[in-house]
Design an enzyme around this catalytic site. Structure first.
Site, PDB file in Angstrom:
ATOM      1  N   LYS A 153      40.787  38.004  67.330  1.00 25.94           N
ATOM      2  CA  LYS A 153      40.141  39.177  67.927  1.00 25.94           C
ATOM      3  C   LYS A 153      38.727  39.346  67.362  1.00 25.94           C
ATOM      4  CE  LYS A 153      40.999  44.146  67.954  1.00 25.94           C
ATOM      5  NZ  LYS A 153      40.702  44.605  66.596  1.00 25.94           N
ATOM      6  N   ASN A 193      49.089  25.578  53.217  1.00 28.20           N
ATOM      7  CA  ASN A 193      49.360  25.852  51.795  1.00 28.20           C
ATOM      8  C   ASN A 193      50.342  24.836  51.208  1.00 28.20           C
ATOM      9  OD1 ASN A 193      51.755  26.597  52.954  1.00 28.20           O
ATOM     10  ND2 ASN A 193      51.935  28.572  51.912  1.00 28.20           N
ATOM     11  N   TYR A 222      64.232  32.235  61.123  1.00 34.02           N
ATOM     12  CA  TYR A 222      63.277  31.443  61.911  1.00 34.02           C
ATOM     13  C   TYR A 222      63.199  31.992  63.328  1.00 34.02           C
ATOM     14  CZ  TYR A 222      61.265  27.132  63.962  1.00 34.02           C
ATOM     15  OH  TYR A 222      60.479  26.206  64.598  1.00 34.02           O
ATOM     16  N   ASN A 276      47.698  38.111  60.963  1.00 35.99           N
ATOM     17  CA  ASN A 276      46.371  37.757  60.431  1.00 35.99           C
ATOM     18  C   ASN A 276      45.589  36.892  61.417  1.00 35.99           C
ATOM     19  OD1 ASN A 276      46.662  39.106  58.011  1.00 35.99           O
ATOM     20  ND2 ASN A 276      47.528  37.339  56.937  1.00 35.99           N
TER      21      ASN A 276
HETATM   22  P1  NAD Z   1      56.083  21.044  59.300  1.00 37.24           P
HETATM   23  O1  NAD Z   1      56.948  21.688  58.268  1.00 37.24           O
HETATM   24  O2  NAD Z   1      55.884  19.579  59.225  1.00 37.24           O
HETATM   25  O3  NAD Z   1      54.660  21.739  59.343  1.00 37.24           O
HETATM   26  C1  NAD Z   1      54.449  23.088  59.090  1.00 37.24           C
HETATM   27  C2  NAD Z   1      53.215  23.228  58.213  1.00 37.24           C
HETATM   28  O4  NAD Z   1      52.925  24.631  58.016  1.00 37.24           O
HETATM   29  C3  NAD Z   1      53.400  22.614  56.825  1.00 37.24           C
HETATM   30  O5  NAD Z   1      52.327  21.766  56.532  1.00 37.24           O
HETATM   31  C4  NAD Z   1      53.417  23.835  55.892  1.00 37.24           C
HETATM   32  O6  NAD Z   1      52.929  23.551  54.611  1.00 37.24           O
HETATM   33  C5  NAD Z   1      52.545  24.821  56.660  1.00 37.24           C
HETATM   34  N1  NAD Z   1      52.784  26.219  56.302  1.00 37.24           N
HETATM   35  C6  NAD Z   1      53.973  26.885  56.288  1.00 37.24           C
HETATM   36  N2  NAD Z   1      53.796  28.154  55.894  1.00 37.24           N
HETATM   37  C7  NAD Z   1      52.452  28.314  55.652  1.00 37.24           C
HETATM   38  C8  NAD Z   1      51.647  29.396  55.230  1.00 37.24           C
HETATM   39  N3  NAD Z   1      52.176  30.582  54.940  1.00 37.24           N
HETATM   40  N4  NAD Z   1      50.322  29.202  55.125  1.00 37.24           N
HETATM   41  C9  NAD Z   1      49.761  27.997  55.415  1.00 37.24           C
HETATM   42  N5  NAD Z   1      50.474  26.929  55.816  1.00 37.24           N
HETATM   43  C10 NAD Z   1      51.814  27.083  55.924  1.00 37.24           C
HETATM   44  O7  NAD Z   1      56.709  21.438  60.724  1.00 37.24           O
HETATM   45  P2  NAD Z   1      56.317  20.936  62.189  1.00 37.24           P
HETATM   46  O8  NAD Z   1      57.466  20.247  62.766  1.00 37.24           O
HETATM   47  O9  NAD Z   1      55.006  20.262  62.162  1.00 37.24           O
HETATM   48  O10 NAD Z   1      56.187  22.337  62.944  1.00 37.24           O
HETATM   49  C11 NAD Z   1      54.915  22.915  63.180  1.00 37.24           C
HETATM   50  C12 NAD Z   1      55.056  24.139  64.065  1.00 37.24           C
HETATM   51  O11 NAD Z   1      55.691  23.784  65.294  1.00 37.24           O
HETATM   52  C13 NAD Z   1      55.911  25.254  63.453  1.00 37.24           C
HETATM   53  O12 NAD Z   1      55.362  26.500  63.792  1.00 37.24           O
HETATM   54  C14 NAD Z   1      57.250  25.075  64.132  1.00 37.24           C
HETATM   55  O13 NAD Z   1      57.952  26.288  64.218  1.00 37.24           O
HETATM   56  C15 NAD Z   1      56.832  24.576  65.508  1.00 37.24           C
HETATM   57  N6  NAD Z   1      57.911  23.798  66.134  1.00 37.24           N
HETATM   58  C16 NAD Z   1      58.146  22.493  65.795  1.00 37.24           C
HETATM   59  C17 NAD Z   1      59.182  21.800  66.405  1.00 37.24           C
HETATM   60  C18 NAD Z   1      59.464  20.348  66.119  1.00 37.24           C
HETATM   61  O14 NAD Z   1      60.397  19.796  66.710  1.00 37.24           O
HETATM   62  N7  NAD Z   1      58.719  19.668  65.287  1.00 37.24           N
HETATM   63  C19 NAD Z   1      60.003  22.448  67.335  1.00 37.24           C
HETATM   64  C20 NAD Z   1      59.755  23.780  67.627  1.00 37.24           C
HETATM   65  C21 NAD Z   1      58.693  24.443  67.035  1.00 37.24           C
END
Ligand code: NAD
Ligand code: UDP
Length: 329
Positions: A107, A34, A147, A101
């Protein structure tokens, strides 16, 4: 017929790299996002592939996918501290309602689902390095709690779907990962320092800089996630690079790497900022025959070259400029 995979958070940093990997492996990839923290620039190059499609959708609303689905990677969630402090309710919702969701979709489609969890489930860890059996030290009501608790709930819900509905689930606990396509202004330490170096600003070290992190290059992270998806292990697995460094030493490394003569300035440490973080990756090594291959110097060089190649206006776009106070409360 090729296997079909849904990747949420596709326009984000990790999600877009995962889309690349699965498109190149011949899967039919459905990206979903989104754009709350992601950008279309991260996926524009994928539209030319006939095995990539994109759906703009908020996954906290019912997720509808036509046809069969073999796999789901749930990566949608703000991930940078300044993002989730700015949008705390959405962060809680995507980890809870969004995950619900997607588990429901998995599932209904009998798909295997892998959930992106995080080293933040260990909070400010009292066990070092962090092993998967450590329960963590999280302040549920602190600023980072939105978070951390969303991710802990996500893990719990995922295990419940596995145990109760016999769903095929996988949980990756991701430690600080970096590389091209991070947002220069997302506030995480690597884009923050590299952006400051490129703009000729001082590097802002929070606290005394003695807190540690262990940085994993994105290609290594993607390989670990790929192997975990196709393993048969349902409990959480740490994926990260154990090469630990203090933030102060890291700032010095960035100054050397960028050949700048910036000074280091010290600012207040954000509340509940973990003092140490290092993954124990014994489980991933044993289970997945995986370990990171990219050294920090090599990964940082690639990442810095990426930031350097961006148009100048992106260097000066400071969408979070007046937001730093929130972190410190
Ligand atoms: P990011 O912010 O670059 O990417 C997250 C993406 O999710 C974004 O494109 C955002 O628009 C989308 N998003 C958020 N809420 C949404 C929703 N309700 N519906 C649809 N899309 C939605 O962050 P990232 O670093 O790429 O992280 C991706 C995943 O990896 C996350 O779940 C994060 O918790 C996990 N993570 C990342 C790291 C890291 O170091 N990069 C570390 C631990 C965990
Ligand atoms: N940090 C810093 N200066 C900055 C940005 C971050 O010293 O300009 C520190 C931050 O306080 C933390 C570490 O760098 O100790 C990593 O922060 P990041 O936001 O990348 O992610 P975290 O690991 O805390 O989730």
């Amino acid at each position: 017929m090729s296997k079909r995979i849904l990747i949420t958070g596709a326009a984000g940093f990790l999600g877009s790299h995962l889309c690349d990997r699965f498109v190149s492996e011949g899967f039919h990839v459905i990206g979903m996002d989104n754009f709350i923290t992601g950008v279309e620039d991260n996926i524009n190059h994928l539209y030319k592939h006939s095995n990539f499609e994109f759906i703009e959708h908020d996954v906290t609303e019912f997720v509808k996918i036509e046809g069969k689905l073999d796999y789901i990677l749930h990566f949608a969630s703000p991930a940078s501290p300044i993002d989730y402090l700015k949008i705390p309710i959405q962060t809680l919702k995507v980890g809870s309602l969004g995950t619900h969701n997607l588990l429901g979709l998995a599932k209904a489609k009998q798909a295997r689902i892998l959930i992106a969890s995080t080293s933040e489930v260990y909070g400010d860890p009292l066990v070092h390095p962090q092993t998967e059996d450590y329960y963590g030290n999280v302040n549920a009501i602190g600023p980072r709690g939105v978070y951390d608790e969303a991710k802990r709930f996500q893990e719990s819900l995922t295990m419940a779907y596995h145990r109760f509905h016999k769903l095929e689930t996988r949980i990756v606990r991701i430690f600080n990962t970096y590389g091209p396509r991070m947002r220069l202004n997302d506030g995480r330490v690597i884009p923050a320092f590299m952006g400051q170096a490129l703009r000729g600003e001082d590097l802002t070290v929070f606290g005394d800089g003695m807190q540690t992190r262990s940085f994993c290059y994105v290609d290594d992270q993607v390989e670990g996630i790929y192997r975990l998806l196709f393993s048969d292990y349902v409990y959480p697995v740490n994926i990260g690079n154990p090469d630990e460094i203090t933030i102060l030493d890291f700032a010095k490394e960035i100054i050397n790497l960028t050949h700048t003569d910036q000074k280091i300035v010290f600012e207040e440490l954000p509340k509940n900022d973990p003092l140490q973080r290092q993954p124990d990756i014994s489980l991933a090594k044993k289970l997945l025959d995986w370990e990171p291959k990219t050294t920090r110097s090599e990964g940082m060089r690639i990442t810095f070259n990426y930031f350097k190649s961006l148009p100048e206006e992106r260097l000066y776009k400071r969408e979070h400029k007046d937001f730093s106070n929130h972190i410190k409360r």
